[in-house]
Every structure is written in structure tokens, then in C-alpha cells.
Scaffold this motif. Structure first.
Motif, mmCIF file in Angstrom:
data_model
loop_
_atom_site.group_PDB
_atom_site.id
_atom_site.type_symbol
_atom_site.label_atom_id
_atom_site.label_comp_id
_atom_site.label_asym_id
_atom_site.label_seq_id
_atom_site.Cartn_x
_atom_site.Cartn_y
_atom_site.Cartn_z
ATOM 1 N N GLU A 226 0.481 -1.138 -0.140
ATOM 2 C CA GLU A 226 0.299 0.251 -0.182
ATOM 3 C C GLU A 226 0.975 1.410 0.606
ATOM 4 O OE1 GLU A 226 -3.395 0.913 2.636
ATOM 5 O OE2 GLU A 226 -4.621 -1.111 1.939
ATOM 6 N N SER A 227 2.616 1.135 -0.147
ATOM 7 C CA SER A 227 2.865 2.903 0.273
ATOM 8 C C SER A 227 3.340 2.833 -1.024
ATOM 9 C CB SER A 227 4.231 1.836 1.094
ATOM 10 O OG SER A 227 4.814 1.178 0.581
ATOM 11 N N LEU A 228 3.271 1.581 -2.370
ATOM 12 C CA LEU A 228 3.928 1.615 -3.306
ATOM 13 C C LEU A 228 2.564 2.785 -4.231
ATOM 14 C CD1 LEU A 228 4.526 -1.320 -4.163
ATOM 15 C CD2 LEU A 228 5.993 0.122 -3.740
ATOM 16 N N SER A 229 2.952 3.569 -5.206
ATOM 17 C CA SER A 229 2.186 4.224 -6.386
ATOM 18 C C SER A 229 1.497 3.567 -7.050
ATOM 19 C CB SER A 229 2.870 4.422 -6.878
ATOM 20 O OG SER A 229 3.583 4.602 -7.749
ATOM 21 N N PRO A 230 0.538 2.911 -8.175
ATOM 22 C CA PRO A 230 -0.061 2.555 -8.923
ATOM 23 C C PRO A 230 1.069 1.680 -9.776
ATOM 24 C CG PRO A 230 -2.226 4.218 -8.246
ATOM 25 C CD PRO A 230 -0.079 4.723 -8.096
ATOM 26 N N ALA A 231 1.742 2.702 -10.265
ATOM 27 C CA ALA A 231 1.890 2.188 -11.212
ATOM 28 C C ALA A 231 3.068 1.625 -11.176
ATOM 29 C CB ALA A 231 2.556 2.895 -12.198
ATOM 30 N N ALA A 232 3.830 1.637 -9.451
ATOM 31 C CA ALA A 232 5.720 1.092 -8.997
ATOM 32 C C ALA A 232 4.429 -0.394 -8.572
ATOM 33 C CB ALA A 232 5.404 1.602 -8.061
ATOM 34 N N LEU A 233 3.048 -0.625 -7.755
ATOM 35 C CA LEU A 233 2.489 -1.302 -8.007
ATOM 36 C C LEU A 233 2.357 -2.680 -8.730
ATOM 37 C CD1 LEU A 233 1.343 -3.580 -5.374
ATOM 38 C CD2 LEU A 233 -0.916 -1.905 -5.750
ATOM 39 N N ASP A 234 2.136 -2.121 -9.794
ATOM 40 C CA ASP A 234 1.726 -2.503 -11.289
ATOM 41 C C ASP A 234 2.705 -3.372 -11.554
ATOM 42 O OD1 ASP A 234 -0.919 -2.078 -10.897
ATOM 43 O OD2 ASP A 234 -1.693 -1.016 -12.628
ATOM 44 N N ALA A 235 3.680 -3.202 -11.485
ATOM 45 C CA ALA A 235 5.177 -3.042 -12.262
ATOM 46 C C ALA A 235 5.455 -4.277 -11.192
ATOM 47 C CB ALA A 235 5.710 -2.013 -11.880
#
Length: 269
Positions: A226-235
């Protein structure tokens, strides 16, 4: 606004279920009610749900069931469509906070008191966990509320569009790991986004999903998703998906080059 819902405790719910399994749908319709003498409310502040709202909820669910064939027969496709509409309807209309929705006793009241006929139509002579709330991943109504809760995207044109991305078995595999994965709507939505982007034709669906979730579980203690941005989480999730697809296809491709190509196709580039 959120409401407190009546709870039917296990000592009352279990014998009621055993009795109701023997009744016809018309008899169960006659037993439906917005109140029960043994129902209780949690001893915390909050407004109790009005009986009129419970009546509206019942009428809404019955109308959805009738579209799927209630009280007559149905089929898998119509039942699946009913479940998706049920998820949207109960989540949007109940005014139920997640802390309340985590109580199985609330769902026992909903299934056994408010809509016993629909419950036993959807699952004829069901095992207890379908109506008692002992396992929210299997409850006839509760599991659909939670499915909607975890994918609800209020800023999207259709906040419940993601309900159609996974079938019941696949979603239950995610929710059954709720302590590590399924308790976070943010993570669940990302899983659905990434999973929907994969071209899984020709791959064993259950095996691939199971491997993907196991890898996420191993990663969970080391990554605060949950600390990751949507783009970073998707990656991050796509990297896990690549590991999964590589492992699943490893024995079916003739060489490393062909394997990389096939994995790229599955991941869309």
C-alpha cells in the motif's frame, strides 16, 4: 451513512438452518421477516437499521433473484449473473461498515431471517457455511458484499466493473488469503488490473493463479504494497506474474528463446 444490523447468534441460527433445509421455497417465503425475537445488536454506538430499509433490501434482492429464475429453476450462467448483481446491490444499498460486515452473525440474520427463500433457492439444502456466516468466503450474501467491497472504485464510471474480471473460485482464492492479501482493497484492485491484462489462453488457469498468489504471499512480509504508487505496484505484480508464467511454461517450451517469447506474449509485450 452506516447502520448497525441485527445479529442472529449461532445458538439460534444453527437449529433454524436445520429446520429450513426441510421446507419448500413457498414455506420459506412465509417465514421471511425483518425482525426476529432472538436478534441482537452490537453494544456500540450507531443507528440501528430501520425495518423499512430491511424490507427494501429484501424486495431488491427478491427482484434480482426473480430475473434469474426464482423461485423456479436456473442455470450456472444465470446464477453467476445473479451473484454479480447481488454484490453490487447489497454493497451499494446496505450502508454497512466493514467492521460490521466482518460479523458472521449479521449475515446469518440476512440469510435466515430476511431472505431465507432466496438463500435456499440459490443453494438448495446448503451446508451450514452458506447461510450461517461461519465462513464469509462461502456465505450466500456475505461473500458477495465482501467481493464488492474489495473491488469498489468510487471514482470510476462503473464502480463495480471489476466484479466481472474473476470467477467465484478465483476470487475466493484471493480472499481466503485475506490476512496477507485480501484485506487490502488497494492490493486486490491491482491484482485484478494486472491479472486482467494477461493473455492466459493455453495456460492452466487455476495452477497459474495459485502459483501467482503463492509468490505474492512469499513477497508480502518484505513489501508494503500500500506504500507503492499504482504504477509501481502494477510493475511489482507484473514482475511476479512473469516469474509465475515462466515457471508454468518452463516444461512446455523447447528452449530459452521460445520460452521468453511465449512469456512476453502472455504479458503483452
Amino acid at each position: 451513512m452506516s447502520f448497525l444490523y441485527p445479529r442472529l447468534l449461532a445458538g439460534q441460527a444453527a437449529p433454524l438452518h436445520e429446520h429450513y433445509r426441510q421446507l419448500s421455497l413457498s414455506e420459506l417465503t412465509g417465514r421471511a421477516d425483518t425482525r426476529h425475537t432472538s436478534a441482537v445488536y452490537v453494544a456500540t454506538g450507531g443507528d440501528r437499521v430501520p425495518e423499512a430499509k430491511l424490507g427494501e433490501l429484501r424486495a431488491l434482492v427478491v427482484s434480482l433473484a426473480e430475473e434469474a429464475g426464482f423461485p423456479g429453476g436456473s442455470d450456472r450462467e444465470r446464477r453467476a449473473a445473479f451473484d454479480r448483481r447481488l454484490a453490487t446491490a447489497v454493497h451499494a444499498s446496505m450502508g454497512l461498515a466493514p467492521a460490521e460486515a466482518a460479523s458472521g452473525d449479521i449475515w446469518a440474520f440476512v440469510a435466515l431471517v430476511l431472505m431465507p427463500d432466496v438463500s435456499y433457492w440459490r443453494y438448495p439444502k446448503p451446508p451450514g457455511d452458506r447461510v450461517l456466516g461461519t465462513d464469509l468466503t462461502r456465505h450466500v450474501v456475505g461473500r458477495m458484499w465482501w467481493r464488492a467491497q474489495l473491488i469498489h472504485s468510487p471514482n470510476e464510471p462503473d464502480p463495480y466493473a471489476a466484479l466481472s474480471l474473476l470467477g467465484e473460485d478465483a476470487f475466493d482464492r484471493i480472499y481466503s488469503r485475506r490476512r496477507a492479501l485480501g484485506a487490502s482493497p488497494y492490493l486486490v484492485k491491482a491484482i485484478l488490473r494486472v491479472w486482467d491484462s494477461l493473455d492466459l489462453r493455453g495456460l492452466p488457469y487455476r495452477e497459474t493463479l495459485e502459483d501467482f498468489l503463492k509468490r505474492l504471499l512469499r513477497l508480502a512480509p518484505f513489501v508494503l504494497f500500500e506504500s507503492l504508487s499504482p504504477a509501481a505496484l502494477d510493475a511489482e505484480l507484473r514482475a511476479v506474474a512473469r516469474e509465475t508464467v515462466t515457471a508454468v511454461l518452463a516444461g512446455s517450451e523447447p528452449g530459452p528463446h521460445e520460452l521468453r517469447q511465449r512469456v512476453d506474449v502472455v504479458l503483452g509485450g
